[in-house]
Motif scaffolding. Structure first.
Motif: not given
Length: 333
Positions: A141, A137, A59, A52-56
């Motif tokens: 993290t 990711i 998606e 949820k905190s990633s660029p994806l």
């Protein structure tokens, strides 16, 4: 763009789809098999937060199977997005599903993470690229369990090392009719690979070619080895198909198969798979005017649990057989 289950990619006449699975675990949490409910919930939240905190983030959706019906959960398993055991444990099961349904991530199944990525046809590189992007990711993290000596640490020793399992789904009707599957399975087994039927008793003539070794070999080498063997099987299947074309009875059977699909009032699951397999073979040999995408949609959408989930009603097997035949007739009109 072709959906992964429509088989419209490279070598689509034989290779339906490619799949990459990556197994990963957190270094600071017990394996799922010994988790209590509180730890499971905490780990699941941590894994979901990483995405949820990633660029994806946009998606993927979180699917809580506790909120799904039994049929819907089993439908996800039919579509190879989750395992059958995971589908049966609805109370504790959650997974991430991409908007295009070409990726899924089981959370706290056998491992904390089971990343699955699919690509149409023979495109293992494409499937790996998607899985690897998500894997990066989690690795960047979270503290992932890893050993310099053993590689990624997994619940099963079989997955130690890369944690990668790469697969090709192969449509092998001609080799199956030539009774060559056992020989092929024995041959690839000696090379550290496996060839197994996707459906019980080989229905549908679909077989899954996978690597079995993940320790002491790089991800790229494992995929290169798998692809080299896949190329050989593709050539053998095409040769066997050419031999089938010399048989007038075979040609007649192909056309009769299309007649069944267009007129049948009931198709049980096994007959459905075998009939659709012959139709796909007929299409690849240019006997029949039906595209792989249509056939792929049928394989994907017309299994029992998926039919029941779509109908939102309790259907018996006979009712599923009737509904399946009806949908096929409508698609082929």
């Amino acid at each position: 763009m072709s959906k992964w289950y429509q088989g419209n990619g490279n070598n689509a006449d034989v290779v339906l789809f490619s799949k990459v699975r990556l197994a990963r675990n957190l270094a600071d949490a017990p394996f799922p098999s010994v988790m209590n409910d509180d730890i499971r919930k905490s780990v699941t939240k941590k894994l979901y937060a990483a995405v949820k905190s990633s660029p994806l983030a946009g998606e993927f959706d979180m699917i809580n199977l506790a909120d799904a019906s039994e049929a819907q959960a089993l439908s996800y398993a039919e579509k190879l997005l989750i395992s059958k055991d995971f589908a049966k444990d609805r109370e504790h099961a959650s997974f991430l599903l991409s908007k295009s349904s070409d990726m899924s991530v089981m959370l706290c199944e056998e491992d904390h993470l089971r990343i699955n990525a699919f690509a149409a046809g023979q495109d293992l590189a494409g499937a790996y690229e998607k899985a690897n992007a998500l894997d990066d990711i989690f690795i960047s993290t979270l503290k992932i369990a890893y050993s310099e000596k053993l590689g990624f640490l997994t619940a099963s020793p079989m997955n130690l090392g890369t944690g990668l399992k790469a697969s090709y789904a192969l449509h092998l009707p001609a080799l199956a009719r030539a009774n060559a599957i056992y020989r092929l399975s024995a041959m690839v087994g000696k090379l550290g690979l496996s060839l197994r039927e996707l459906f019980r008793s080989g229905a549908g003539d679909i077989y899954v070619l996978s690597n079995q070794v993940s320790l002491g070999i790089s991800e790229q080498s494992a995929m290169d080895n798998l692809t080299a063997i896949c190329d050989q099987i593709v050539r053998q299947e095409r040769t066997a198909r050419e031999e089938l074309k010399q048989n007038a009875d075979f040609e007649d059977k192909i056309y009769r198969t299309m007649g069944i699909l267009k007129t049948a009032r009931r198709l049980d699951f096994s007959e459905f798979l075998d009939t659709l397999s012959l139709a796909r073979l007929g299409a690849s040999l240019k006997y029949l005017e039906i595209d792989f995408a249509t056939i792929g949609d049928m394989f994907y959408d017309l299994q029992n649990a998926t039919l029941i989930a779509s109908a939102k009603a309790d259907l018996t097997e006979q009712m599923c057989a009737g509904l399946r035949a009806q949908i096929i007739r409508e698609k082929l009109e």
